[in-house]
Design a protein around this motif. Structure first.
Motif, mmCIF file in Angstrom:
data_model
loop_
_atom_site.group_PDB
_atom_site.id
_atom_site.type_symbol
_atom_site.label_atom_id
_atom_site.label_comp_id
_atom_site.label_asym_id
_atom_site.label_seq_id
_atom_site.Cartn_x
_atom_site.Cartn_y
_atom_site.Cartn_z
ATOM 1 N N GLY A 177 -27.970 -7.012 -20.944
ATOM 2 C CA GLY A 177 -29.128 -7.930 -21.168
ATOM 3 C C GLY A 177 -29.946 -7.489 -20.532
ATOM 4 O O GLY A 177 -30.425 -5.861 -20.673
ATOM 5 N N PHE A 178 -31.566 -7.717 -19.947
ATOM 6 C CA PHE A 178 -32.542 -7.450 -19.161
ATOM 7 C C PHE A 178 -32.310 -6.376 -18.433
ATOM 8 O O PHE A 178 -31.380 -6.989 -17.266
ATOM 9 N N ALA A 179 -32.464 -5.258 -17.957
ATOM 10 C CA ALA A 179 -32.035 -4.015 -16.823
ATOM 11 C C ALA A 179 -32.974 -3.322 -16.137
ATOM 12 O O ALA A 179 -33.770 -3.329 -17.254
ATOM 13 N N ALA A 180 -33.055 -2.527 -15.876
ATOM 14 C CA ALA A 180 -33.764 -1.252 -15.380
ATOM 15 C C ALA A 180 -32.924 -0.471 -15.621
ATOM 16 O O ALA A 180 -31.863 -0.185 -15.336
ATOM 17 N N VAL A 181 -34.190 0.984 -16.315
ATOM 18 C CA VAL A 181 -33.122 1.786 -16.955
ATOM 19 C C VAL A 181 -33.878 3.047 -16.454
ATOM 20 O O VAL A 181 -34.245 3.231 -16.130
ATOM 21 N N SER A 182 -32.547 3.871 -16.546
ATOM 22 C CA SER A 182 -32.781 5.858 -15.769
ATOM 23 C C SER A 182 -32.921 6.302 -16.888
ATOM 24 O O SER A 182 -31.335 6.300 -17.050
ATOM 25 N N ILE A 191 -29.206 -6.928 -15.125
ATOM 26 C CA ILE A 191 -30.306 -7.732 -13.629
ATOM 27 C C ILE A 191 -30.123 -9.428 -14.281
ATOM 28 O O ILE A 191 -30.514 -9.869 -14.798
ATOM 29 N N ASP A 192 -30.154 -10.314 -12.614
ATOM 30 C CA ASP A 192 -29.322 -11.332 -12.521
ATOM 31 C C ASP A 192 -30.660 -11.773 -13.576
ATOM 32 O O ASP A 192 -31.622 -11.961 -12.464
ATOM 33 N N PRO A 193 -30.985 -12.555 -14.140
ATOM 34 C CA PRO A 193 -31.493 -13.385 -14.643
ATOM 35 C C PRO A 193 -32.226 -14.159 -14.259
ATOM 36 O O PRO A 193 -33.566 -14.810 -14.482
ATOM 37 N N ASN A 194 -31.395 -15.096 -13.672
ATOM 38 C CA ASN A 194 -31.886 -15.990 -12.463
ATOM 39 C C ASN A 194 -32.711 -15.715 -11.417
ATOM 40 O O ASN A 194 -33.845 -16.401 -10.445
ATOM 41 N N SER A 195 -32.933 -14.702 -11.501
ATOM 42 C CA SER A 195 -33.366 -13.620 -9.830
ATOM 43 C C SER A 195 -35.330 -13.077 -10.898
ATOM 44 O O SER A 195 -35.891 -13.191 -9.515
ATOM 45 N N LEU A 196 -35.161 -13.709 -11.910
ATOM 46 C CA LEU A 196 -36.286 -13.282 -11.995
ATOM 47 C C LEU A 196 -37.158 -13.955 -12.327
ATOM 48 O O LEU A 196 -37.220 -15.321 -12.903
ATOM 49 N N PRO A 197 -38.673 -13.472 -12.400
ATOM 50 C CA PRO A 197 -39.801 -14.511 -12.667
ATOM 51 C C PRO A 197 -40.167 -15.127 -13.525
ATOM 52 O O PRO A 197 -39.015 -14.276 -14.752
ATOM 53 N N ASP A 208 -42.489 -4.856 -9.981
ATOM 54 C CA ASP A 208 -42.396 -6.247 -9.938
ATOM 55 C C ASP A 208 -41.291 -6.943 -10.198
ATOM 56 O O ASP A 208 -41.433 -8.448 -10.226
ATOM 57 N N ILE A 209 -39.736 -6.606 -9.730
ATOM 58 C CA ILE A 209 -38.532 -6.945 -9.457
ATOM 59 C C ILE A 209 -38.464 -7.456 -8.306
ATOM 60 O O ILE A 209 -38.542 -6.202 -7.074
ATOM 61 N N PRO A 210 -37.929 -8.866 -7.927
ATOM 62 C CA PRO A 210 -37.613 -8.962 -6.426
ATOM 63 C C PRO A 210 -36.849 -7.953 -6.179
ATOM 64 O O PRO A 210 -35.821 -7.443 -6.548
ATOM 65 N N PRO A 211 -37.639 -7.165 -4.359
ATOM 66 C CA PRO A 211 -36.283 -6.177 -4.587
ATOM 67 C C PRO A 211 -35.071 -7.018 -4.062
ATOM 68 O O PRO A 211 -33.662 -6.611 -4.071
ATOM 69 N N ALA A 212 -34.885 -8.545 -3.589
ATOM 70 C CA ALA A 212 -33.406 -9.211 -3.432
ATOM 71 C C ALA A 212 -32.591 -9.391 -4.738
ATOM 72 O O ALA A 212 -32.144 -9.823 -4.807
#
Length: 222
Positions: A177-182, A191-197, A208-212
């Motif tokens: 899924g859409f994810a922050a990669v290290s 990341i929960d897609p419903n909490s993304l812009p 640009d990802i909301p902290p919450a």
């Protein structure tokens, strides 16, 4: 020492007043320093120690050794371990054989349930290799909130906590899924897609990802 100095200065009336005042000031300053607690020379930022090492996120649960996530490891599982080793460390009752698709190939996988919480979401184990040379553990997909890093970050954590404590190089689509990669530790935080812009680009800056925004999965890969 101070009494001897005062006795000596009494023989020199022209300068005694000034020097005695200096002695008195020094005594006063010393007593104030002893009575109070001086501030430390360095106060680390929240979430770090003085050496810059990440600390436990306030209020986050601390995982036990069976649920600790670290680079390349999740509890007893280690990326690169053979299927034979995997079957030796995980009881057969916790594993269910399945498959996954990768670049047109159908490869073996396991769904692993948790011994302590059987109703928790299963952990998905992707293998790679062939029947001739054997299979090794390639990826670990975690959806069980019991699994956490030493900082207490895992499924259900706010993205802001991961961004503060972990090295996140980019945010992009992954097999999970859409994810922050290290890239440094080869972990991805789904990341929960419903909490993304809405209508976000394929790649985003982690700022640009909301902290919450909530983490819904963790992907360990090699």
């Amino acid at each position: 020492m101070c009494k001897m100095l005062k006795h000596f200065l009494s023989a020199f009336p022209l300068t005694a007043g000034l020097l005695l005042a200096l002695v008195s000031c020094n005594e006063t300053g010393s007593s104030q320093a002893a009575a109070g607690s001086p501030e430390p020379p360095f106060v680390p930022a929240a979430g770090t120690t003085a050496t810059g090492t990440a600390t436990n996120t306030p209020g986050a649960p601390t995982p036990d050794s069976l649920h600790l996530i670290s680079p390349g490891r999740a509890g007893r599982l280690r990326l690169g371990m053979t299927e034979k080793k995997l079957l030796a460390v995980v009881p057969a009752g916790q594993l269910r054989r399945t498959t996954y698709q990768d670049k047109g190939l159908t490869l073996p996988a396991y769904e692993m349930t948790d011994a302590q919480q059987p109703a928790a979401p299963a952990t998905i184990l992707h293998l790679i290799g062939d029947s001739t040379h054997g299979y090794i553990l390639r990826r670990i997909r975690i959806y069980d909130p019991q699994y956490r890093t030493a900082e207490g970050i895992g499924v259900g954590s706010p993205f802001g906590a991961a961004r503060q404590n972990l090295g996140l190089t980019k945010v992009r689509p992954t097999p999970a899924g859409f994810a922050a990669v290290s890239g440094q530790v080869q972990m991805a935080w789904v990341i929960d897609p419903n909490s993304l812009p809405t209508k976000h680009p394929e790649e985003m800056n982690s700022a640009d990802i909301p902290p919450a925004a909530r983490i819904t999965g963790v992907l360990l890969y090699r």
